[in-house]
Write a protein that holds these residues in place. Structure first.
Motif, PDB file in Angstrom:
ATOM      1  N   ARG A   1       0.833  -1.193   0.000  1.00  0.00           N
ATOM      2  CA  ARG A   1       0.000   0.000   0.000  1.00  0.00           C
ATOM      3  C   ARG A   1       0.879   1.258   0.000  1.00  0.00           C
ATOM      4  O   ARG A   1       1.881   1.314   0.694  1.00  0.00           O
ATOM      5  N   GLY A   2       0.467   2.242  -0.792  1.00  0.00           N
ATOM      6  CA  GLY A   2       1.286   3.439  -0.938  1.00  0.00           C
ATOM      7  C   GLY A   2       2.393   3.245  -1.947  1.00  0.00           C
ATOM      8  O   GLY A   2       3.301   4.067  -2.044  1.00  0.00           O
TER       9      GLY A   2
ATOM     10  N   MET B   1       4.987   5.647 -10.415  1.00  0.00           N
ATOM     11  CA  MET B   1       6.261   5.433  -9.732  1.00  0.00           C
ATOM     12  C   MET B   1       6.072   4.647  -8.438  1.00  0.00           C
ATOM     13  O   MET B   1       4.943   4.446  -7.977  1.00  0.00           O
ATOM     14  N   ASP B   2       7.191   4.200  -7.864  1.00  0.00           N
ATOM     15  CA  ASP B   2       7.168   3.393  -6.645  1.00  0.00           C
ATOM     16  C   ASP B   2       8.147   3.957  -5.618  1.00  0.00           C
ATOM     17  O   ASP B   2       9.044   4.742  -5.945  1.00  0.00           O
ATOM     18  N   ASN B   3       7.979   3.507  -4.365  1.00  0.00           N
ATOM     19  CA  ASN B   3       8.926   3.789  -3.290  1.00  0.00           C
ATOM     20  C   ASN B   3       9.688   2.506  -2.951  1.00  0.00           C
ATOM     21  O   ASN B   3       9.109   1.420  -2.982  1.00  0.00           O
TER      22      ASN B   3
ATOM     23  N   ALA C   1      15.012   9.245   1.253  1.00  0.00           N
ATOM     24  CA  ALA C   1      15.038   8.287   2.357  1.00  0.00           C
ATOM     25  C   ALA C   1      13.904   8.533   3.348  1.00  0.00           C
ATOM     26  O   ALA C   1      13.388   7.599   3.961  1.00  0.00           O
ATOM     27  N   THR C   2      13.501   9.788   3.493  1.00  0.00           N
ATOM     28  CA  THR C   2      12.483  10.131   4.478  1.00  0.00           C
ATOM     29  C   THR C   2      11.075   9.836   3.991  1.00  0.00           C
ATOM     30  O   THR C   2      10.248   9.270   4.715  1.00  0.00           O
ATOM     31  N   PHE C   3      10.798  10.207   2.740  1.00  0.00           N
ATOM     32  CA  PHE C   3       9.430  10.123   2.232  1.00  0.00           C
ATOM     33  C   PHE C   3       9.211   9.062   1.158  1.00  0.00           C
ATOM     34  O   PHE C   3       8.066   8.689   0.887  1.00  0.00           O
ATOM     35  N   GLY C   4      10.283   8.581   0.538  1.00  0.00           N
ATOM     36  CA  GLY C   4      10.154   7.645  -0.568  1.00  0.00           C
ATOM     37  C   GLY C   4      10.303   8.361  -1.898  1.00  0.00           C
ATOM     38  O   GLY C   4       9.881   9.515  -2.048  1.00  0.00           O
ATOM     39  N   GLY C   5      10.909   7.685  -2.869  1.00  0.00           N
ATOM     40  CA  GLY C   5      11.185   8.308  -4.158  1.00  0.00           C
ATOM     41  C   GLY C   5       9.936   8.755  -4.893  1.00  0.00           C
ATOM     42  O   GLY C   5       9.881   9.870  -5.432  1.00  0.00           O
ATOM     43  N   ARG C   6       8.928   7.918  -4.921  1.00  0.00           N
ATOM     44  CA  ARG C   6       7.687   8.267  -5.618  1.00  0.00           C
ATOM     45  C   ARG C   6       6.970   9.403  -4.910  1.00  0.00           C
ATOM     46  O   ARG C   6       6.533  10.377  -5.532  1.00  0.00           O
ATOM     47  N   ASN C   7       6.839   9.316  -3.607  1.00  0.00           N
ATOM     48  CA  ASN C   7       6.135  10.350  -2.850  1.00  0.00           C
ATOM     49  C   ASN C   7       6.803  11.709  -3.005  1.00  0.00           C
ATOM     50  O   ASN C   7       6.135  12.732  -3.180  1.00  0.00           O
ATOM     51  N   TRP C   8       8.133  11.716  -2.930  1.00  0.00           N
ATOM     52  CA  TRP C   8       8.831  12.985  -3.040  1.00  0.00           C
ATOM     53  C   TRP C   8       8.775  13.541  -4.458  1.00  0.00           C
ATOM     54  O   TRP C   8       8.705  14.762  -4.656  1.00  0.00           O
ATOM     55  N   THR C   9       8.787  12.663  -5.459  1.00  0.00           N
ATOM     56  CA  THR C   9       8.690  13.144  -6.843  1.00  0.00           C
ATOM     57  C   THR C   9       7.353  13.825  -7.081  1.00  0.00           C
ATOM     58  O   THR C   9       7.277  14.855  -7.760  1.00  0.00           O
ATOM     59  N   VAL C  10       6.272  13.277  -6.522  1.00  0.00           N
ATOM     60  CA  VAL C  10       4.956  13.907  -6.646  1.00  0.00           C
ATOM     61  C   VAL C  10       4.991  15.310  -6.043  1.00  0.00           C
ATOM     62  O   VAL C  10       4.537  16.290  -6.656  1.00  0.00           O
TER      63      VAL C  10
END
Length: 460
Positions: free
Chosen positions: A20-21, A226-228, A105-114
């Motif tokens: 999830r996420g 994208m993914d984290n 590292a803190t938020f995840g690659g996909r989350n931060w890209t958004v």
């Protein structure tokens, strides 16, 4: 040299569970079965949308290199003031690259890209609101500074993509990611040229209107596709650790020479042409016809630098590339002294091309350095899995540090031009500084990475 980002024949499908996420718990790119059975497909998908977001980020970061061409006499800004307007977003972007590296590292690659794609709307909309005759210079400086958020995207994007690909493909993958992003500099300049040629100098908001929907598409693409990677969460202290490593500062010096040159010249080239060859470029559109060409070629050739480094070694390619950059800068100086526009353009385009090659080769050196150090530790009894994981952790952090310091080189380039034009009424002082710096870089590359020595790291 590998022929594609797939690299190995298919060996059956491997299930890669996505939580999830869009978090991926299990990521083993070095295992050929995992990679060919599904890992390569996931990595390429993330690479595509990373490139899109980074591309738009570069365009917004370099937006003011285009907008200054629209600032006619009614804005009452001289050449030195325009150089400062292009320097401020470069500075902000270089500073933001460090926290952007932590963000993966803190938020995840996909989350931060958004998030990092979405926030590009702020400087774009602000510029659309304030950009009109009568706007104070301080207001323009503040809005230009906000555009620096686009510069941070590179660090988070490169750190993220570095984690997805196996060592044998990092040079090509990082080169494609960075090159696709770097093209954003040329793209926004082409958009500016099109607007100048059609709507005219009085309509800079048309440029901004083009990018607002593109920003929305980039953020939406990252959200959907994208993914984290949970493995990135282990890298939170890597920045502190890598700053204690001497190779971090060596690579940062080299990256100032390559990427600092690329982004600095990309921001300044149009202004340099208009000031130094005023009779040939008496209108902004004449300069705009040429300003995009250097960044475009430098961006397109960056993956070639990574691929050459995969085959020949990053240090060897970087060494000869810095020699070529010094020669190119010398050509620019000779052309400037003799007021030869043709030779000036040849030298400057060569600088863009070689800065692109060097961007690819120096970034390939980063994972190679820590891989070589890992092999030395393993040879003395260290656990291979632990040592290799540590190498990937530190390489990802150094990509962020070098990216931030290298981007600051773009500030130095613009300030060198500004001071040179204020002092000598030409760029000659700046060109001499560039030649000297490139000489330092190729001497440093030889001494640390190529000089015969028992302490030299192999295959860097």
């Amino acid at each position: 040299m590998s022929t594609s980002l797939e690299d190995v024949p298919s060996a059956g499908s491997v299930t890669i569970p996505i939580q999830r996420g869009r978090w991926i718990e299990d990521w083993r790119p070095e295992e050929t079965t995992f990679w060919s059975g599904g890992g390569a497909k996931v990595a390429r998908r993330n690479l595509v949308f990373s490139i899109l977001s980074e591309h738009i980020g570069f365009s917004i970061w370099s937006l003011w290199s285009v907008l200054v061409l629209f600032l006619g006499p009614q804005y009452h800004i001289d050449a030195a003031g325009k150089f400062l307007l292009t320097s401020v977003p470069t500075l902000v972007g270089s500073v933001l690259r460090l926290p952007y590296t932590f963000a993966v590292a803190t938020f995840g690659g996909r989350n931060w890209t958004v998030f990092s794609a979405s926030i590009l709307l702020v400087p774009t909309i602000l510029a659309a609101i304030i950009l009109k005759p009568g706007a104070s210079y301080s207001t323009l400086l503040i809005v230009a500074a906000v555009a620096g958020v686009g510069g941070g995207n590179f660090a988070s994007s490169m750190t993220n993509i570095n984690a997805y690909f196996p060592e044998r493909l990092k040079g090509r993958a990082l080169g494609l990611n960075a090159g696709g992003g770097n093209i954003g500099v040329a793209a926004v300049q082409l958009v500016g040229l099109l607007v100048l040629a059609t709507a005219g100098r009085g309509h800079p908001r048309v440029v901004l209107a083009v990018y607002i929907p593109l920003i929305v598409l980039a953020a939406l693409g990252a959200y959907l596709f994208m993914d984290n990677l949970t493995s990135a969460r282990n890298d939170k202290r890597a920045m502190r650790d890598v700053c204690r490593d001497g190779y971090t500062w060596i690579m940062s010096v080299l990256y100032i020479g390559t990427f600092g040159s690329f982004i600095g010249f990309g921001f300044a080239f149009g202004q340099v042409l208009q000031v130094q060859f005023k009779s040939d470029f008496d209108t902004p559109i004449k300069a705009a016809y040429l300003t995009f060409l250097g960044p475009l070629l430098g961006s397109l050739i960056r993956p070639v630098g990574g691929a050459l480094a995969d085959r020949l070694g990053g240090a060897k390619v970087s060494f000869w590339n810095f020699v070529a950059m010094a020669v190119s800068a010398a050509l620019v100086l000779v052309a400037s002294l003799n007021k030869s526009l043709a030779l000036f353009l040849v030298g400057f385009i060569a600088l863009f091309v070689f800065s692109g090659v060097g961007n690819g080769s120096t970034y390939k050196m980063i994972p190679a350095i820590f891989r070589a150090k890992s092999k030395l530790r393993i040879a003395t009894g260290a656990d291979q899995t632990t040592s290799d994981r540590e190498a990937r952790r530190l390489a990802g952090a150094l990509i962020g540090v070098a990216g931030a310091i290298g981007a600051f080189g773009g500030v130095l380039v613009n300030l060198a031009f500004r001071q040179s034009f204020l002092t000598y009424k030409s760029g000659n002082g700046a060109y001499i500084v560039f030649i000297a710096y490139y000489a330092i870089c190729f001497a440093l590359t030889w001494y640390v990475f190529l000089r015969p020595s028992p302490k030299r790291l192999t295959k860097v």
